[in-house]
Design an enzyme around this catalytic site. Sequence first.
Site, mmCIF file in Angstrom:
data_model
loop_
_atom_site.group_PDB
_atom_site.id
_atom_site.type_symbol
_atom_site.label_atom_id
_atom_site.label_comp_id
_atom_site.label_asym_id
_atom_site.label_seq_id
_atom_site.Cartn_x
_atom_site.Cartn_y
_atom_site.Cartn_z
ATOM 1 N N LYS A 2 -4.005 13.498 -7.608
ATOM 2 C CA LYS A 2 -4.193 14.943 -7.511
ATOM 3 C C LYS A 2 -3.537 15.422 -6.220
ATOM 4 O O LYS A 2 -3.741 14.843 -5.154
ATOM 5 C CB LYS A 2 -5.677 15.281 -7.489
ATOM 6 C CG LYS A 2 -5.980 16.763 -7.378
ATOM 7 C CD LYS A 2 -7.451 17.000 -7.644
ATOM 8 C CE LYS A 2 -8.085 17.695 -6.493
ATOM 9 N NZ LYS A 2 -9.461 18.113 -6.747
ATOM 10 N N SER B 249 10.242 21.445 -16.823
ATOM 11 C CA SER B 249 9.641 20.535 -15.858
ATOM 12 C C SER B 249 9.111 21.244 -14.618
ATOM 13 O O SER B 249 9.143 22.463 -14.510
ATOM 14 C CB SER B 249 10.619 19.451 -15.422
ATOM 15 O OG SER B 249 11.665 20.013 -14.650
ATOM 16 N N TYR C 52 6.491 17.824 -17.136
ATOM 17 C CA TYR C 52 6.808 16.524 -16.538
ATOM 18 C C TYR C 52 7.444 16.729 -15.175
ATOM 19 O O TYR C 52 8.045 17.777 -14.893
ATOM 20 C CB TYR C 52 7.720 15.703 -17.452
ATOM 21 C CG TYR C 52 9.042 16.368 -17.737
ATOM 22 C CD1 TYR C 52 10.172 16.099 -16.959
ATOM 23 C CD2 TYR C 52 9.169 17.277 -18.781
ATOM 24 C CE1 TYR C 52 11.383 16.719 -17.223
ATOM 25 C CE2 TYR C 52 10.370 17.898 -19.044
ATOM 26 C CZ TYR C 52 11.478 17.613 -18.257
ATOM 27 O OH TYR C 52 12.676 18.233 -18.512
#
Length: 116
Positions: A9, A25, A58
Amino acid sequence: MFVNVVKSKIHRVKVTGADLNYIGSITIDEDLMDAANIIQGEKVQIVNNNNGERIETYAIPGPRKSGELTLNGAAARKVAVGDVLILITYAMMDIEKARTFKPALLFPDEETNLLK
């Protein structure tokens, strides 16, 4: 049994760019990617603290020590430069390993997105 757990995180980073015309992305300073153990092409969940949006895309590496955090493609419509985000990745693992697994939790400088 396998479970999905938080792998990493990156907490409270600011959007530095939004590029609607890029293929897709999220571009992340490669120093942050390394510290969070995020690899190129890995799925990332993006939580926007400013508007509540949750996006999945991504990761692609951005220049080191740049603090870059750019949403690309359609995701660029879900953020504004300066929005505060939380980036989360997940991993699937055996439940016994998951009980002791420790995720990478990063708290970069909130103004620069750089590691402290």
